[in-house]
Design a protein around this motif. Structure first.
Motif, mmCIF file in Angstrom:
data_model
loop_
_atom_site.group_PDB
_atom_site.id
_atom_site.type_symbol
_atom_site.label_atom_id
_atom_site.label_comp_id
_atom_site.label_asym_id
_atom_site.label_seq_id
_atom_site.Cartn_x
_atom_site.Cartn_y
_atom_site.Cartn_z
ATOM 1 N N TYR A 1 -14.857 -96.909 -88.570
ATOM 2 C CA TYR A 1 -15.390 -97.748 -89.641
ATOM 3 C C TYR A 1 -16.915 -97.695 -89.624
ATOM 4 O O TYR A 1 -17.530 -97.481 -88.580
ATOM 5 C CB TYR A 1 -14.905 -99.189 -89.494
ATOM 6 C CG TYR A 1 -15.317 -99.871 -88.213
ATOM 7 C CD1 TYR A 1 -16.504 -100.582 -88.128
ATOM 8 C CD2 TYR A 1 -14.523 -99.793 -87.069
ATOM 9 C CE1 TYR A 1 -16.890 -101.205 -86.962
ATOM 10 C CE2 TYR A 1 -14.903 -100.415 -85.888
ATOM 11 C CZ TYR A 1 -16.089 -101.116 -85.843
ATOM 12 O OH TYR A 1 -16.476 -101.739 -84.671
ATOM 13 N N PRO A 2 -17.563 -97.894 -90.781
ATOM 14 C CA PRO A 2 -19.033 -97.932 -90.825
ATOM 15 C C PRO A 2 -19.540 -99.227 -90.203
ATOM 16 O O PRO A 2 -18.927 -100.285 -90.354
ATOM 17 C CB PRO A 2 -19.341 -97.887 -92.324
ATOM 18 C CG PRO A 2 -18.071 -97.453 -92.994
ATOM 19 C CD PRO A 2 -16.963 -97.946 -92.118
ATOM 20 N N ARG A 3 -20.693 -99.140 -89.549
ATOM 21 C CA ARG A 3 -21.298 -100.319 -88.950
ATOM 22 C C ARG A 3 -22.813 -100.132 -88.841
ATOM 23 O O ARG A 3 -23.321 -99.007 -88.776
ATOM 24 C CB ARG A 3 -20.683 -100.625 -87.582
ATOM 25 C CG ARG A 3 -21.180 -99.868 -86.380
ATOM 26 C CD ARG A 3 -20.765 -98.418 -86.294
ATOM 27 N NE ARG A 3 -19.340 -98.205 -86.347
ATOM 28 C CZ ARG A 3 -18.524 -98.305 -85.292
ATOM 29 N NH1 ARG A 3 -19.005 -98.614 -84.111
ATOM 30 N NH2 ARG A 3 -17.244 -98.049 -85.423
ATOM 31 N N ALA A 4 -23.531 -101.294 -88.854
ATOM 32 C CA ALA A 4 -24.983 -101.303 -88.655
ATOM 33 C C ALA A 4 -25.699 -100.353 -89.617
ATOM 34 O O ALA A 4 -26.575 -99.584 -89.223
ATOM 35 C CB ALA A 4 -25.320 -100.958 -87.206
ATOM 36 N N GLY B 1 -18.274 -89.563 -89.775
ATOM 37 C CA GLY B 1 -18.533 -89.190 -88.391
ATOM 38 C C GLY B 1 -20.004 -88.939 -88.140
ATOM 39 O O GLY B 1 -20.375 -87.890 -87.608
ATOM 40 N N THR B 2 -20.860 -89.902 -88.529
ATOM 41 C CA THR B 2 -22.310 -89.689 -88.419
ATOM 42 C C THR B 2 -22.990 -90.831 -87.679
ATOM 43 O O THR B 2 -22.459 -91.941 -87.583
ATOM 44 C CB THR B 2 -22.963 -89.554 -89.809
ATOM 45 O OG1 THR B 2 -23.039 -90.843 -90.433
ATOM 46 C CG2 THR B 2 -22.187 -88.595 -90.692
ATOM 47 N N GLU B 3 -24.187 -90.540 -87.205
ATOM 48 C CA GLU B 3 -25.040 -91.546 -86.580
ATOM 49 C C GLU B 3 -26.487 -91.340 -87.025
ATOM 50 O O GLU B 3 -26.990 -90.208 -87.045
ATOM 51 C CB GLU B 3 -24.959 -91.473 -85.053
ATOM 52 C CG GLU B 3 -23.597 -91.877 -84.491
ATOM 53 C CD GLU B 3 -23.550 -91.821 -82.972
ATOM 54 O OE1 GLU B 3 -24.584 -91.492 -82.346
ATOM 55 O OE2 GLU B 3 -22.473 -92.106 -82.406
ATOM 56 N N ASN B 4 -27.122 -92.451 -87.423
ATOM 57 C CA ASN B 4 -28.564 -92.480 -87.703
ATOM 58 C C ASN B 4 -28.996 -91.448 -88.739
ATOM 59 O O ASN B 4 -30.012 -90.764 -88.578
ATOM 60 C CB ASN B 4 -29.357 -92.286 -86.405
ATOM 61 C CG ASN B 4 -29.018 -93.336 -85.364
ATOM 62 O OD1 ASN B 4 -28.809 -94.502 -85.697
ATOM 63 N ND2 ASN B 4 -28.934 -92.927 -84.112
ATOM 64 N N CYS B 5 -28.230 -91.357 -89.814
ATOM 65 C CA CYS B 5 -28.602 -90.492 -90.927
ATOM 66 C C CYS B 5 -29.317 -91.312 -91.995
ATOM 67 O O CYS B 5 -29.256 -92.539 -92.015
ATOM 68 C CB CYS B 5 -27.368 -89.798 -91.497
ATOM 69 S SG CYS B 5 -26.586 -88.651 -90.341
ATOM 70 N N LYS B 6 -29.993 -90.608 -92.901
ATOM 71 C CA LYS B 6 -30.804 -91.323 -93.886
ATOM 72 C C LYS B 6 -30.822 -90.571 -95.213
ATOM 73 O O LYS B 6 -30.915 -89.349 -95.243
ATOM 74 C CB LYS B 6 -32.229 -91.481 -93.371
ATOM 75 C CG LYS B 6 -33.160 -92.256 -94.297
ATOM 76 C CD LYS B 6 -34.589 -92.306 -93.778
ATOM 77 C CE LYS B 6 -34.712 -93.152 -92.538
ATOM 78 N NZ LYS B 6 -36.145 -93.317 -92.118
ATOM 79 N N ASN C 1 -19.307 -94.317 -89.167
ATOM 80 C CA ASN C 1 -20.716 -94.087 -89.468
ATOM 81 C C ASN C 1 -21.502 -95.206 -88.805
ATOM 82 O O ASN C 1 -21.151 -96.385 -88.948
ATOM 83 C CB ASN C 1 -20.993 -94.121 -90.975
ATOM 84 C CG ASN C 1 -20.517 -92.888 -91.706
ATOM 85 O OD1 ASN C 1 -21.245 -91.914 -91.833
ATOM 86 N ND2 ASN C 1 -19.274 -92.930 -92.182
ATOM 87 N N LYS C 2 -22.555 -94.849 -88.112
ATOM 88 C CA LYS C 2 -23.398 -95.846 -87.450
ATOM 89 C C LYS C 2 -24.854 -95.601 -87.827
ATOM 90 O O LYS C 2 -25.372 -94.499 -87.693
ATOM 91 C CB LYS C 2 -23.238 -95.751 -85.933
ATOM 92 C CG LYS C 2 -24.064 -96.770 -85.162
ATOM 93 C CD LYS C 2 -23.849 -96.620 -83.664
ATOM 94 C CE LYS C 2 -24.653 -97.641 -82.874
ATOM 95 N NZ LYS C 2 -24.454 -97.489 -81.414
ATOM 96 N N GLY C 3 -25.488 -96.659 -88.332
ATOM 97 C CA GLY C 3 -26.917 -96.587 -88.597
ATOM 98 C C GLY C 3 -27.317 -95.787 -89.812
ATOM 99 O O GLY C 3 -28.476 -95.362 -89.921
#
Length: 766
Positions: free
Chosen positions: A378-381, A299-304, A324-326
């Motif tokens: 689902y994970p993407r990008a 459930g994340t976005e733009n993490c690194k 997860n995105k990005g």
């Protein structure tokens, strides 16, 4: 930006300022939450100063901490451990083994001495060069061996799959009346089988503590036993035991994702193994997986995650689960870990009409026929770039350097992946494609399993059926069905692969909608099993070739402008694809074989004139015949990691010894595969005499494959010499192939010398 400082050397737990840092990460995280409660828009940096940090519980980050960065000064200076240190007082148990007491109720399966993981008492003893399980024995859990143990309960039994398609793990819970062990577990592989009869290992048995470096914990008495290695003094050594299985969890939801979380400049070490946790199947691939990892994202976005090191971890290292995105995984060093390195794993609920086992299938009349995912879980990008990955899968064998399942648009670029038990990169299904794999260096793979590749994929999607005839009828009636799940093309380009125990690139059951180009395959070629819409262009397969296996009549596959080191290794084809042409073969015989079937009419043969193969430069010179059939050089110096410190330590693949295509172990005539039978020219007076021939001409059948159409009925047999077809004499393989290329029939009448007697036979060509 708000900065919160933490240092393990702080004398007291300060207020988080630079001059008064917190003494532990938990306090720093609590401070970050307090800042966010006052100012939700605040960006916070948790600055971790040099030292070693022992976590009592995993670090949990949710959407309330969006914008948080956890940054160490450098991965070599900042170490976070899932272990606790122990102050132990040892006594002699016998001449070699020491014993000490530990806290009652303390359980662990990782014991670390002077920062080096030790070996849980096992049979056979650990041997780095011992191949499977670093030492295996058929009698690992034999009745006789169990009888010699005082108490087998709690022992772990590890065995490869019967077909070596991964492994299984069991706990021994007792002994049956017949002396065999009672086992629980074995749920870690999605293609069930009995444990391999030979490739077995057992551990956590006190009686097997019989070598330096081994240890055993007696949980009932809370006694720890240890045989130190020669360089360890128990009086002065440091001792740690792993108590956590995960260290950082970043979790949100689709509605409230955890955003812009960055983790960098740290080392994560020493966590518990997870092979006996609950595993779940990943659709119809051979995988089941524990949905957890040392560093877990959901459930994340733009993490690194960047510039960090992961070592001596018991299970999966990094996982992007469900939405997860990005997510970016960049510049990390991952090694010596129990399971997979980096995994992208969606949720089955996002798949339309999912099947979860090889033999399962949803009937067409009940099937959801809408293309693409059903929901957003689902994970993407996401991006995996410039990571050095090796020696993973040390415990679990159905693992990968990068695993992708139920995901979309994952880019895997400039990674070096090697010394792994199974695939370096694995794509478990066609859902939903769009992945880009580029500039990776993947080798020393499939070291402890079989029937796999440095890159492996499956495509047992909605169209796929374990009964080939049913699958044929489904895809004939619904030609776009393979793209219902594989909605986007997956690109594999500019990689270097070497697999000595399978295939360099292995597109297995049903893998569809791939574009494969500019890849250097150093040993085992490219396998395309049944599937649709694969375009394979401008690749180099050193000493090997294309392996087309059980293709559909209308697969729409294209194989063009490639340099191959051998003729095609076809198996059970119903059709030869849309176009196979303009390829460079090593010899005329190897080229003529596909021409029999109407393929490669414009292909050529000859020496490709590689520039410097001894130094892994397989570009071709300006005079190469490959350039005349449309091949174009691609860079040979951009494979693998880019970071200077990684390049300084990363391995590169073994340089292949180029085969001379015109020779056969010093003989003048090469062996040629034809309908999976091996044939060669008669070439000497000795062979003429041995086979009772009138001349030194003809084609010898060296080996036959019992399922080959040419062997059916009274077809060819091993030892036959093919002399004539109809009225035309056959002197060489070239003659034989030229006659077949002109034939419009599915059968051919031959005269062969069999047992020094000429016989007329009829063979089938299809």
């Amino acid at each position: 930006m708000d900065i919160v400082f933490v240092s393990p050397t702080a004398e007291t737990n300060g207020d988080g300022t630079q001059n008064s840092p917190f003494s532990n990460i938990s306090a720093a995280m609590q401070k970050a939450k307090e800042i966010k409660s006052i100012n939700p828009e605040a960006n916070i940096l948790v600055n971790i100063l040099p030292g070693t940090y022992y976590l009592s519980e995993s670090i949990k980050i949710d959407a309330s901490l969006n914008g948080l960065s956890i940054k160490g000064t450098d991965a070599s200076d900042v170490i976070i451990k899932g272990a606790i240190p122990l102050n132990l007082k040892w006594e002699k148990f016998n001449e070699s083994i020491y014993v000490t007491s530990v806290e009652a109720g303390l359980e662990f399966d990782q014991f670390v001495v002077n920062n080096n993981p030790q070996i849980l008492a096992r049979y056979p003893n650990y041997n780095e060069g011992g191949h499977y399980w670093q030492g295996y024995a058929e009698d690992a859990i034999s009745k006789e061996r169990l009888e010699s143990w005082k108490n087998p309960e709690g022992a772990f039994f590890h065995a490869l799959h019967g077909g070596r398609w991964g492994g299984f793990h069991f706990e021994i819970t007792g002994v049956n009346e017949d002396g065999t062990p009672k086992l629980t577990g074995g749920h870690q592989n999605n293609r069930g089988s009995r444990p391999h009869k030979e490739y077995r290992m057992v551990e956590n048995v006190f009686k097997e503590l019989d070598a330096p470096g081994e240890w055993f914990l007696d949980k009932t008495s809370s006694k720890l036993y240890y045989w130190p290695t020669e360089n360890v003094s128990v009086e002065n050594a440091t001792f740690e035991v792993a108590v956590l299985k995960d260290l950082i969890q970043v979790t949100g939801t689709i509605e409230e994702p955890a955003k812009n979380i960055t983790i960098s400049g740290i080392t994560l070490e020493n966590t518990a193994r997870t092979f006996m946790e609950d595993f779940e199947p990943l659709l119809r691939s051979d995988w089941t997986i524990y949905r957890g990892a040392v560093l877990f994202f959901e459930g994340t976005e733009n993490c690194k995650i960047e510039n960090s090191e992961f070592a001596n971890l018991g299970g999966n290292v990094i996982m992007a689960s469900k939405y997860n995105k990005g997510l970016q995984v960049i510049g990390n060093h991952i090694h010596d870990c129990g399971a997979s390195a980096i995994s992208f794993v969606g949720d089955v609920s996002a798949v339309r009409s999912p099947s979860l086992n090889y033999r399962e299938f949803v009937p067409l009349e009940e099937m959801d026929t809408i293309a693409g995912p059903k929901n957003e879980l689902y994970p993407r990008a996401c991006l995996v770039e410039d990571n050095l990955i090796y020696r993973i899968g040390r415990t679990e064998k159905q693992t990968a350097g990068v695993q992708i399942s139920m995901a979309m648009d994952i880019t895997v670029s400039h990674n070096s992946i090697y010394d792994v038990p199974r695939a370096g990169i694995n794509i478990g299904d066609g859902t939903w494609g769009g992945h880009i794999l580029e500039y990776n260096d993947v080798f020393n793979t499939v070291l402890e399993t079989s029937d796999h590749g440095s890159f492996n994929s499956w495509g047992r999607d909605r169209f796929w059926y374990p009964n080939r005839k049913i699958m044929d009828s489904l895809t004939t009636a619904n030609p776009e069905m393979p793209k219902w799940d594989a909605i986007k093309t997956t690109i594999i380009r500019n990689n270097r692969f070497r697999c000595d125990h399978g295939w360099d690139i292995d597109l297995d059951d049903g893998s569809s909608n791939y574009h494969i180009y500019n890849n250097l395959c150093l040993n085992s070629g490219i396998k395309l099993r049944e599937g649709f819409k694969r375009v394979v262009t401008n690749n180099i397969t050193v000493n090997n070739s294309l392996h087309p296996h059980v293709w559909f009549a209308k697969s729409e596959d294209i194989f063009k402008n490639n340099i191959v080191g051998d003729t095609y290794q076809d198996v059970g084809l119903l059709g030869w694809g849309k176009e196979l042409d303009y390829n460079l073969f090593p010899t005329e015989e190897s080229m003529m074989k596909p021409q029999i079937y109407g393929m490669d009419k414009h292909s050529a043969f000859g020496d490709p004139l590689f520039i410097d193969p001894c130094n892994l430069d397989f570009g071709v010179t300006k005079d190469s015949p490959a350039l005349n059939i449309g091949f174009k050089n691609f860079p040979m110096d951009q494979f693998g990691v880019k970071k200077a410190k990684f390049k300084a330590i990363a391995k590169t693949p073994e340089v292949p010894v180029l085969k001379d295509p015109t020779s056969n172990n010093g003989k003048a005539s090469p062996v040629v595969a034809w309908l999976r039978n091996n044939i060669k020219n008669v070439e000497s007076e000795q062979e003429q005499s041995a086979y009772g021939l009138n001349t030194d001409q003809g084609v010898i059948v060296l080996r036959v494959w019992k399922h080959s159409p040419a062997v059916k009925g009274n077809g060819i047999k091993k030892g036959d010499v093919i002399l004539q077809s109809g009225d035309v004499k056959i002197s060489t393989i070239k003659d034989f192939f030229k006659i077949m290329s002109k034939s419009e029939s599915d059968t051919m009448n031959l005269v062969v010398m069999r047992n020094q007697t000429e016989q007329e036979i009829t063979i089938h060509l299809k």
